[in-house]
Design an enzyme around this catalytic site. Sequence first.
Site, PDB file in Angstrom:
ATOM      1  NE  ARG A  23      -0.860   2.473   3.211  1.00 42.27           N
ATOM      2  CZ  ARG A  23      -0.656   3.737   3.747  1.00 42.27           C
ATOM      3  NH1 ARG A  23      -0.525   4.563   2.793  1.00 42.27           N
ATOM      4  NH2 ARG A  23      -0.380   3.520   4.862  1.00 42.27           N
ATOM      5  CG  ASP A  24       3.012   4.237   3.199  1.00 35.80           C
ATOM      6  OD1 ASP A  24       2.681   5.132   2.087  1.00 35.80           O
ATOM      7  OD2 ASP A  24       3.811   4.825   3.728  1.00 35.80           O
ATOM      8  CG  HIS A 219       5.185   4.629   8.797  1.00 36.61           C
ATOM      9  ND1 HIS A 219       3.738   3.854   8.270  1.00 36.61           N
ATOM     10  CD2 HIS A 219       5.739   5.488   7.978  1.00 36.61           C
ATOM     11  CE1 HIS A 219       4.244   4.115   6.665  1.00 36.61           C
ATOM     12  NE2 HIS A 219       4.785   5.391   6.700  1.00 36.61           N
ATOM     13  CG  HIS A 221       8.862   8.037   5.876  1.00 42.64           C
ATOM     14  ND1 HIS A 221       8.199   8.297   4.341  1.00 42.64           N
ATOM     15  CD2 HIS A 221       8.360   7.660   5.985  1.00 42.64           C
ATOM     16  CE1 HIS A 221       7.282   7.710   4.258  1.00 42.64           C
ATOM     17  NE2 HIS A 221       6.676   7.801   4.987  1.00 42.64           N
ATOM     18  CB  CYS A 252       3.613  11.047   1.306  1.00 41.06           C
ATOM     19  SG  CYS A 252       2.013  12.097   1.824  1.00 41.06           S
ATOM     20  CG  ASN A 261       7.630   4.139   3.965  1.00 40.96           C
ATOM     21  OD1 ASN A 261       6.982   4.364   4.484  1.00 40.96           O
ATOM     22  ND2 ASN A 261       6.824   3.777   2.859  1.00 40.96           N
TER      23      ASN A 261
END
Length: 313
Positions: A23-24, A219, A221, A252, A261
Amino acid sequence: MSTSSTGPGQLPAAVTVYEVGPRDGLQNEAALVPTEVKAAFVERLLAAGLPVVEATSFVHPRWVPQLADAAELLGLLEERLGDRARDLPVLVPNDRGLDRALELGCRHVAIFGSATETFAQRNLNRSFEEQFAMFEPTVRRARDAGMEVRAYLSMCFGDPWEGDVAVDRVVAAGRRLLDLGAGQLSLGDTIGVGTAGRVGELVAAFGAAGVGPERLAMHFHDTYGQALANTYAALQAGIATFDASAGGLGGCPYAESATGNLATEDLLWMLRGLGIETGVDLDAVVATSAEMARQLGRPSPSAVVRALAGSGS
């Protein structure tokens, strides 16, 4: 699953790696990735032992064209994985997204909030305050349907338009998402400006506000190369759930300074060296990310993938 540390500075015995690559990781890819390739990606990550793999997002195709095939992907995964496919988390931005998740029998959803005004406007088309009103019925309906609900909170360390984000603002926003009914809160360093000291300060501030590390995930980066240092600081603070993206994919679409990420493989390599259990086969994840890099036509951003892909471990 995760096991919290038993005292200050002690590291967890085990952590949960929350895989967000499908997903991300893929949401910011310009060239559309075929649904079949995405399904194979999810299957291989699950086969590698990752306990949680976030599959897709029910966002409007105009916002994130890469994820327009969400329903098709989940249908394909259900054909192959059976009932297990319904446990794969999906992101739902609002009630309409939740409706689609409910129709497909999903059992785990996530919402995505912002700690800052500007990013709330850009990402959600809502003000900072309006986002909570939008999320309230979504979370309530999901919980009433027996779903697990996770909340992401973005811009927890810095915002490209507003600069440094105050710790108390992050804590207040995070508490509101938890109070709506989210079971876990993932704190996002969306543009990668966080540092180890700030991580410890933020976790301590949540603790002082009555939110222990067992309810938090991180989370990170790696924009400034700090993701692993920040992970270690979070481990010392008792955090035992970490989001990561296979091969270091992702960014993003609404924050151009948000680069990749934290790579799942880089996280796994460090955790293995610390003797922390994950239940994940590092070599299998490396092979999976190497294959996705070939599909995307460029080398993996992950240092560990680059080091191991052709050499074994």
